[in-house]
Design an enzyme around this catalytic site. Structure first.
Site, mmCIF file in Angstrom:
data_model
loop_
_atom_site.group_PDB
_atom_site.id
_atom_site.type_symbol
_atom_site.label_atom_id
_atom_site.label_comp_id
_atom_site.label_asym_id
_atom_site.label_seq_id
_atom_site.Cartn_x
_atom_site.Cartn_y
_atom_site.Cartn_z
ATOM 1 N N GLY A 111 22.385 92.335 44.730
ATOM 2 C CA GLY A 111 21.035 92.305 44.173
ATOM 3 C C GLY A 111 20.771 93.476 43.256
ATOM 4 O O GLY A 111 19.727 94.130 43.347
ATOM 5 N N ALA A 112 21.712 93.742 42.329
ATOM 6 C CA ALA A 112 21.659 94.972 41.534
ATOM 7 C C ALA A 112 21.145 94.775 40.119
ATOM 8 O O ALA A 112 21.277 95.673 39.292
ATOM 9 C CB ALA A 112 23.044 95.608 41.485
ATOM 10 N N SER A 113 20.560 93.639 39.819
ATOM 11 C CA SER A 113 20.122 93.388 38.446
ATOM 12 C C SER A 113 18.756 93.982 38.136
ATOM 13 O O SER A 113 18.396 94.145 36.967
ATOM 14 C CB SER A 113 20.110 91.882 38.161
ATOM 15 O OG SER A 113 19.186 91.217 39.013
ATOM 16 N N ARG A 114 17.965 94.329 39.142
ATOM 17 C CA ARG A 114 16.633 94.883 38.903
ATOM 18 C C ARG A 114 16.132 95.636 40.129
ATOM 19 O O ARG A 114 16.752 95.601 41.195
ATOM 20 C CB ARG A 114 15.654 93.772 38.548
ATOM 21 C CG ARG A 114 15.552 92.693 39.605
ATOM 22 C CD ARG A 114 14.620 91.570 39.161
ATOM 23 N NE ARG A 114 14.503 90.523 40.173
ATOM 24 C CZ ARG A 114 13.679 89.491 40.074
ATOM 25 N NH1 ARG A 114 12.898 89.379 39.020
ATOM 26 N NH2 ARG A 114 13.634 88.586 41.027
ATOM 27 N N TYR A 254 10.148 87.750 56.658
ATOM 28 C CA TYR A 254 10.669 88.977 56.065
ATOM 29 C C TYR A 254 10.769 90.094 57.101
ATOM 30 O O TYR A 254 11.785 90.809 57.172
ATOM 31 C CB TYR A 254 9.769 89.398 54.908
ATOM 32 C CG TYR A 254 10.304 90.535 54.070
ATOM 33 C CD1 TYR A 254 11.279 90.309 53.105
ATOM 34 C CD2 TYR A 254 9.830 91.836 54.236
ATOM 35 C CE1 TYR A 254 11.763 91.352 52.322
ATOM 36 C CE2 TYR A 254 10.288 92.876 53.463
ATOM 37 C CZ TYR A 254 11.264 92.628 52.511
ATOM 38 O OH TYR A 254 11.753 93.666 51.740
ATOM 39 N N SER A 255 9.732 90.251 57.916
ATOM 40 C CA SER A 255 9.735 91.283 58.954
ATOM 41 C C SER A 255 10.849 91.038 59.966
ATOM 42 O O SER A 255 11.543 91.984 60.381
ATOM 43 C CB SER A 255 8.378 91.322 59.674
ATOM 44 O OG SER A 255 7.340 91.629 58.780
ATOM 45 N N ALA A 257 13.656 89.383 59.455
ATOM 46 C CA ALA A 257 14.953 89.618 58.805
ATOM 47 C C ALA A 257 15.250 91.114 58.714
ATOM 48 O O ALA A 257 16.370 91.559 59.014
ATOM 49 C CB ALA A 257 14.960 88.982 57.422
ATOM 50 N N LYS A 258 14.280 91.910 58.306
ATOM 51 C CA LYS A 258 14.501 93.351 58.154
ATOM 52 C C LYS A 258 14.658 94.037 59.508
ATOM 53 O O LYS A 258 15.428 95.006 59.633
ATOM 54 C CB LYS A 258 13.355 93.981 57.361
ATOM 55 C CG LYS A 258 13.300 93.542 55.904
ATOM 56 C CD LYS A 258 14.609 93.844 55.178
ATOM 57 C CE LYS A 258 14.544 93.475 53.712
ATOM 58 N NZ LYS A 258 15.820 93.778 52.997
ATOM 59 N N ILE A 287 7.121 100.502 47.363
ATOM 60 C CA ILE A 287 7.857 100.926 46.180
ATOM 61 C C ILE A 287 7.385 100.122 44.970
ATOM 62 O O ILE A 287 7.170 98.911 45.067
ATOM 63 C CB ILE A 287 9.380 100.733 46.368
ATOM 64 C CG1 ILE A 287 9.852 101.450 47.629
ATOM 65 C CG2 ILE A 287 10.141 101.232 45.136
ATOM 66 C CD1 ILE A 287 9.638 102.949 47.632
#
Length: 366
Positions: A111-114, A254-255, A257-258, A287
């Site tokens: 996931g390094a494109s942005r 999401y919670s 998964a993280k 962020i």
């Protein structure tokens, strides 16, 4: 008279002049003369003048010899300094050659494109790593990241693949190995959100997030660790989230998964510690991202009021911590840890309520 004069000259030459010692000092031997009367065959006035002339010439010879010695000393000193400089240059060249022979670490960033992934890839690339820039759909952005790394003198390749699919993960790791021979560092960053209240969340919404955000970390870690185990060396950094620690309204998937990533991090760290593989997680708070850019001014103001620094974190700040965990020798004793890159968790919980509200608003606006 002639014989006497000749004898006097020979005597002067044998006892006068300069003698150089091995240490470089010089001794001057002074000739002594016995003044004799002409009746007894001694030296006359003419012979005395000749002797004085010889002595003067001897003194001149001494001065000339001393000058040569001083010049030689300067030459020797200059040669010594030149020798030192040559030795220093040789050592510096050898050090540079030795540095070149040390292989740069090979890094895979998913996931390094942005966003955070882009910042991490750029930071590690500029630090001298060889970086595989993974992306799912944003090929153009990934190519730009790769070009920026190479513009700074680094090495990078791009790879398009879905890390939730085992075949894509195996192909990605193989691409890194084919290009550079190994994988030293893995950054599990790829992730998505499919926000919504639990009562309205569809199974695909849940499964997509779990597959990419959690199963993807599992697949990438498993594949990279096989290579690291053979070398008995490696570092894995997982990008988790503070919501994995405290939860968040509208982000059950999401919670979960993280939180799973955090638990996976601690378990894998224990399993691979014996193979000198460090596994850690970074849990960012709020962020700056595409999501925060979409927030209204009023909502953003309320969120920022709960943050002591009064601003969002920047992707580069997350990248700085990841770079430390990935490359710094001081991080070699850190494993199984979760770095909470945010302000106080108690305060974080307050602004997460706002984020939950935002998620609900965005959900119903969609």
């Amino acid at each position: 008279m002639a014989a006497a004069a000749g004898s006097a000259v020979i005597t002067f030459k044998s006892t006068g002049g300069v003698v150089t010692r091995p240490g470089g000092s010089a001794d001057r031997r002074v000739a002594t003369f016995q003044h004799c009367s002409p009746v007894s065959g001694g030296i006359g006035s003419a012979q005395l003048r000749a002797s004085i002339g010889l002595q003067c010439r001897s003194r001149s010879s001494f001065a000339s010899s001393a000058t040569i010695l001083f010049n030689n000393a300067d030459l020797i000193d200059s040669m010594a300094h030149a020798g030192v400089r040559a030795q220093v240059a040789t050592i510096e060249q050898a050090s540079a050659e030795a540095a070149q022979t040390v292989e740069a670490p090979v890094v895979v960033v998913t996931g390094a494109s942005r966003g955070i992934g882009k910042a991490i890839a750029l930071a590690l690339g500029k630090a001298g790593c060889k970086v595989l820039v993974n992306y799912a759909r944003s090929s153009r952005e990934a190519e730009e990241v790769s070009k920026e790394i190479e513009a700074c003198g680094g090495h990078a390749i791009t790879f398009g693949g879905d890390v939730s699919k085992e075949a894509d993960v195996e192909a990605m790791i193989k691409a890194a190995v084919d290009a550079w021979g190994t994988v030293d560092i893995l950054i599990n960053n790829a992730g998505i959100t499919r926000d919504g209240l639990l009562m309205r969340m569809k199974t695909p919404q849940w499964q997509e997030v779990i597959n990419l955000n959690l199963t993807g970390v599992f697949l990438c870690t498993q594949a990279a660790a096989k290579i690291m185990m053979k070398k008995r060396k490696g570092r894995i950094i997982n990008i988790a989230s503070v919501v994995g620690l405290v939860g968040n309204v509208g982000q059950a998937n999401y919670s979960a998964a993280k939180a799973g990533v955090i638990g996976l991090t601690k378990t894998v760290a224990k399993e691979y510690a014996g193979r000198n593989i460090n596994v850690n997680a970074v849990a960012p708070g709020f962020i700056a991202s595409d999501m925060t850019a979409k927030l209204g001014e009023d909502i953003e103001k309320k969120i920022l009021e709960t943050i002591p620094l009064g601003r969002y974190g920047q992707p580069e700040e997350v990248a700085g911590l990841v770079e430390f965990l990935a490359l710094d020798p001081a991080a070699s004793y850190i494993t199984g840890q979760v770095s909470n890159l945010s302000h106080l968790v108690e305060v974080q919980m307050k602004h997460l309520r706002f984020r939950g509200l935002v998620a609900v608003v965005l959900y119903f606006m969609a």
